[in-house]
Design a protein around this motif. Structure first.
Motif, PDB file in Angstrom:
ATOM      1  N   VAL A 257       0.853  -1.185   0.000  1.00 28.38           N
ATOM      2  CA  VAL A 257       0.000   0.000   0.000  1.00 28.38           C
ATOM      3  C   VAL A 257       0.890   1.236   0.000  1.00 28.38           C
ATOM      4  CG1 VAL A 257      -1.823   1.244   1.214  1.00 28.38           C
ATOM      5  CG2 VAL A 257      -1.758  -1.256   1.283  1.00 28.38           C
ATOM      6  N   GLY A 258       0.551   2.224  -0.840  1.00 28.06           N
ATOM      7  CA  GLY A 258       1.343   3.447  -0.933  1.00 28.06           C
ATOM      8  C   GLY A 258       1.046   4.419   0.179  1.00 28.06           C
ATOM      9  N   LEU A 259       1.237   3.973   1.404  1.00 26.19           N
ATOM     10  CA  LEU A 259       1.048   4.817   2.582  1.00 26.19           C
ATOM     11  C   LEU A 259       2.095   4.453   3.639  1.00 26.19           C
ATOM     12  CD1 LEU A 259      -2.834   4.671   3.115  1.00 26.19           C
ATOM     13  CD2 LEU A 259      -1.513   6.663   2.342  1.00 26.19           C
ATOM     14  N   PRO A 260       2.477   5.391   4.498  1.00 20.16           N
ATOM     15  CA  PRO A 260       3.384   5.036   5.597  1.00 20.16           C
ATOM     16  C   PRO A 260       2.697   4.113   6.600  1.00 20.16           C
ATOM     17  CG  PRO A 260       2.609   7.298   5.830  1.00 20.16           C
ATOM     18  CD  PRO A 260       2.135   6.829   4.488  1.00 20.16           C
ATOM     19  N   LEU A 261       3.488   3.371   7.337  1.00 22.17           N
ATOM     20  CA  LEU A 261       2.966   2.396   8.289  1.00 22.17           C
ATOM     21  C   LEU A 261       2.004   3.031   9.294  1.00 22.17           C
ATOM     22  CD1 LEU A 261       3.027  -0.476   9.486  1.00 22.17           C
ATOM     23  CD2 LEU A 261       4.997   0.238  10.862  1.00 22.17           C
ATOM     24  N   ALA A 262       2.296   4.239   9.748  1.00 16.90           N
ATOM     25  CA  ALA A 262       1.462   4.890  10.769  1.00 16.90           C
ATOM     26  C   ALA A 262       0.037   5.109  10.287  1.00 16.90           C
ATOM     27  CB  ALA A 262       2.082   6.221  11.178  1.00 16.90           C
ATOM     28  N   GLU A 263      -0.156   5.281   8.970  1.00 19.87           N
ATOM     29  CA  GLU A 263      -1.497   5.511   8.431  1.00 19.87           C
ATOM     30  C   GLU A 263      -2.228   4.203   8.146  1.00 19.87           C
ATOM     31  OE1 GLU A 263      -1.849   8.419   5.313  1.00 19.87           O
ATOM     32  OE2 GLU A 263      -0.043   9.475   5.977  1.00 19.87           O
ATOM     33  N   VAL A 264      -1.504   3.105   8.080  1.00 18.26           N
ATOM     34  CA  VAL A 264      -2.113   1.798   7.823  1.00 18.26           C
ATOM     35  C   VAL A 264      -2.534   1.113   9.113  1.00 18.26           C
ATOM     36  CG1 VAL A 264      -1.675  -0.516   6.895  1.00 18.26           C
ATOM     37  CG2 VAL A 264      -0.855   1.506   5.662  1.00 18.26           C
ATOM     38  N   LEU A 265      -1.723   1.226  10.148  1.00 17.71           N
ATOM     39  CA  LEU A 265      -1.931   0.478  11.391  1.00 17.71           C
ATOM     40  C   LEU A 265      -3.313   0.670  12.035  1.00 17.71           C
ATOM     41  CD1 LEU A 265       1.511   0.655  13.239  1.00 17.71           C
ATOM     42  CD2 LEU A 265       0.367  -1.350  12.259  1.00 17.71           C
ATOM     43  N   PRO A 266      -3.896   1.879  12.043  1.00 14.77           N
ATOM     44  CA  PRO A 266      -5.188   2.028  12.731  1.00 14.77           C
ATOM     45  C   PRO A 266      -6.303   1.173  12.153  1.00 14.77           C
ATOM     46  CG  PRO A 266      -4.182   4.181  12.380  1.00 14.77           C
ATOM     47  CD  PRO A 266      -3.389   3.186  11.589  1.00 14.77           C
ATOM     48  N   TYR A 267      -6.162   0.686  10.916  1.00 14.60           N
ATOM     49  CA  TYR A 267      -7.246  -0.047  10.263  1.00 14.60           C
ATOM     50  C   TYR A 267      -6.851  -1.471   9.883  1.00 14.60           C
ATOM     51  CZ  TYR A 267      -8.248   4.910   9.696  1.00 14.60           C
ATOM     52  OH  TYR A 267      -8.432   6.247   9.923  1.00 14.60           O
ATOM     53  N   VAL A 268      -5.736  -1.952  10.398  1.00 16.48           N
ATOM     54  CA  VAL A 268      -5.226  -3.234   9.941  1.00 16.48           C
ATOM     55  C   VAL A 268      -5.957  -4.414  10.564  1.00 16.48           C
ATOM     56  CG1 VAL A 268      -3.453  -3.576  11.699  1.00 16.48           C
ATOM     57  CG2 VAL A 268      -3.052  -4.407   9.375  1.00 16.48           C
ATOM     58  N   GLY A 269      -6.678  -4.201  11.677  1.00 12.61           N
ATOM     59  CA  GLY A 269      -7.425  -5.286  12.320  1.00 12.61           C
ATOM     60  C   GLY A 269      -6.500  -6.412  12.738  1.00 12.61           C
ATOM     61  N   ASP A 270      -6.824  -7.651  12.303  1.00 12.40           N
ATOM     62  CA  ASP A 270      -5.959  -8.773  12.653  1.00 12.40           C
ATOM     63  C   ASP A 270      -4.984  -9.105  11.529  1.00 12.40           C
ATOM     64  OD1 ASP A 270      -7.657  -9.841  10.809  1.00 12.40           O
ATOM     65  OD2 ASP A 270      -8.261 -11.576  11.995  1.00 12.40           O
ATOM     66  N   GLY A 271      -4.812  -8.154  10.582  1.00 10.75           N
ATOM     67  CA  GLY A 271      -3.814  -8.325   9.539  1.00 10.75           C
ATOM     68  C   GLY A 271      -2.423  -8.023  10.069  1.00 10.75           C
ATOM     69  N   VAL A 272      -1.438  -8.092   9.163  1.00 13.61           N
ATOM     70  CA  VAL A 272      -0.044  -7.814   9.529  1.00 13.61           C
ATOM     71  C   VAL A 272       0.482  -6.732   8.597  1.00 13.61           C
ATOM     72  CG1 VAL A 272       2.284  -8.756   9.727  1.00 13.61           C
ATOM     73  CG2 VAL A 272       0.310 -10.178  10.329  1.00 13.61           C
ATOM     74  N   ALA A 273       1.028  -5.674   9.176  1.00 15.02           N
ATOM     75  CA  ALA A 273       1.565  -4.560   8.398  1.00 15.02           C
ATOM     76  C   ALA A 273       3.031  -4.355   8.738  1.00 15.02           C
ATOM     77  CB  ALA A 273       0.776  -3.282   8.674  1.00 15.02           C
ATOM     78  N   VAL A 274       3.875  -4.221   7.691  1.00 10.47           N
ATOM     79  CA  VAL A 274       5.318  -4.035   7.876  1.00 10.47           C
ATOM     80  C   VAL A 274       5.760  -2.869   6.998  1.00 10.47           C
ATOM     81  CG1 VAL A 274       7.600  -5.075   7.654  1.00 10.47           C
ATOM     82  CG2 VAL A 274       5.644  -6.490   8.326  1.00 10.47           C
ATOM     83  N   ALA A 275       6.490  -1.940   7.594  1.00  7.89           N
ATOM     84  CA  ALA A 275       6.963  -0.781   6.834  1.00  7.89           C
ATOM     85  C   ALA A 275       8.052  -1.207   5.858  1.00  7.89           C
ATOM     86  CB  ALA A 275       7.489   0.283   7.786  1.00  7.89           C
ATOM     87  N   LEU A 276       7.923  -0.791   4.579  1.00  7.27           N
ATOM     88  CA  LEU A 276       8.969  -1.021   3.574  1.00  7.27           C
ATOM     89  C   LEU A 276       9.894   0.187   3.480  1.00  7.27           C
ATOM     90  CD1 LEU A 276       6.976  -2.788   0.714  1.00  7.27           C
ATOM     91  CD2 LEU A 276       8.398  -3.826   2.492  1.00  7.27           C
ATOM     92  N   ASP A 277       9.293   1.381   3.505  1.00 10.36           N
ATOM     93  CA  ASP A 277      10.049   2.635   3.559  1.00 10.36           C
ATOM     94  C   ASP A 277       9.108   3.686   4.124  1.00 10.36           C
ATOM     95  OD1 ASP A 277       8.421   3.582   1.393  1.00 10.36           O
ATOM     96  OD2 ASP A 277       9.786   2.607  -0.023  1.00 10.36           O
ATOM     97  N   ASP A 278       9.458   4.939   4.031  1.00  9.98           N
ATOM     98  CA  ASP A 278       8.645   5.995   4.636  1.00  9.98           C
ATOM     99  C   ASP A 278       7.266   6.133   4.005  1.00  9.98           C
ATOM    100  OD1 ASP A 278      10.682   6.524   6.351  1.00  9.98           O
ATOM    101  OD2 ASP A 278      11.472   8.243   5.225  1.00  9.98           O
TER     102      ASP A 278
END
Length: 324
Positions: A244-265
């Protein structure tokens, strides 16, 4: 030396803390003679507490359950925990909301001021999930729970047409504000989950049974699998991976039981599951950002199908099944 009243309260607290107490140990804890312990036990019996005498080399006492509810004794932490539980119980879906509020009022009335202030500051707003307004009858919950405990086959009518069912009841559990019975359906030879508010028990219960091994190993894993539609009882039926073309901080609030890992900023690798590939697509599209599908191919195909539907909707051109 403590007064007789305070000593009796300490004695009662000790008797409530474990099953058996040797008389000599109680005397030592209270710093009195065993004869004084016997007298205090007799006084508690006069107040309605069923205290059995345990025979043996040491002798001792046991607090048993009685026919009437005698005065109870809670320490501060127990009283606070009970207050929170009663507030949450008003939305438990068990038809006990009014009784829980009355019990909470009774408990607060007899609390010392120091505890009343703590509890008044600890107001819990328990909100039931939407769509969970059907309360289970407390009498049915008790009947079903008794069958679970006794390991007896439960005979019951189920649903609006009161379809006759026979099942080996294993667990009573809650899921998002509703009560469920997890049981092995004898007529269908498979595990089933029944809503307790749709169960009408028939008496008497059937014969005793030997408990079976629940799929997934425990009731939490099993129910998670049931409501996810997962065959293995653990993961989602469909799981995909995207960037996803977004920073990790903007993805985490909606990730639920998924897994999110930052690739870059500005990019995040996201693994998300759902009951269908279209559901995975919907979970990803919520981010309103550029998306790269990592895999599997089924997810790419789902994005293509959903994209075509979205394009038709955007042009105001309905699909054939709707427009014909």
């Amino acid at each position: 030396m403590p007064t007789t009243s305070s000593r009796m309260l300490t004695l009662l607290s000790l008797l409530q803390s474990r099953r058996d107490w040797p008389g000599g140990v109680l005397a030592e804890r209270l710093d009195v003679s065993t004869r004084t312990v016997r007298r205090d036990v007799d006084r508690l019996r006069e107040l309605g507490y069923r205290i059995a005498t345990v025979k043996g080399p040491d002798g001792g006492y046991r607090l048993d359950a009685g026919a009437d509810l005698p005065p109870l004794l809670f320490d501060d932490d127990q009283a606070v925990a009970l207050t929170v539980a009663l507030q949450v119980a008003t939305t438990a879906g068990a038809g006990i909301g009014d009784d829980a509020l009355r019990a909470l009022g009774t408990l607060r009335q007899v609390m010392p001021a120091r505890l009343r202030h703590r509890i008044d500051a600890l107001t819990v707003d328990a909100v039931r999930p939407p769509g969970s307004s059907d309360d289970a009858d407390p009498a049915v919950l008790v009947a079903v729970g008794a069958a679970v405990r006794a390991r007896e086959v439960l005979r019951f009518g189920y649903g609006a047409d009161a379809e006759r069912r026979r099942a080996e009841p294993h667990h009573v559990a809650t899921w998002r504000g509703r009560w469920y019975l997890v049981a092995f359906d004898l007529d269908r030879d498979d595990w089933r989950t029944f809503r307790v508010d749709r169960i009408a028990p028939r008496t008497p219960n059937g014969p005793r049974f030997t408990p079976r091994v629940l799929p997934g190993g425990d009731v939490a894993t099993y129910l998670t699998g049931v409501f996810r539609g997962s065959a293995d009882g653990v993961g989602w039926p469909c799981t995909g991976e995207v960037v996803v073309g977004l920073p990790l901080a903007e993805v985490l609030p909606y990730v639920g039981d998924g897994v999110a890992v930052a690739l870059d900023d500005g990019h995040t690798r996201l693994t998300v599951g759902s009951w269908s590939w279209a559901g995975v697509v919907a979970a990803v599209l919520r981010y309103d950002a550029e998306i790269e599908v990592v895999g599997p191919d089924a997810l790419r195909e789902a994005f293509a199908r959903v994209g075509e539907r979205c394009g038709r909707a955007g042009r105001g051109t309905p699909g054939r099944s709707i427009g014909t």
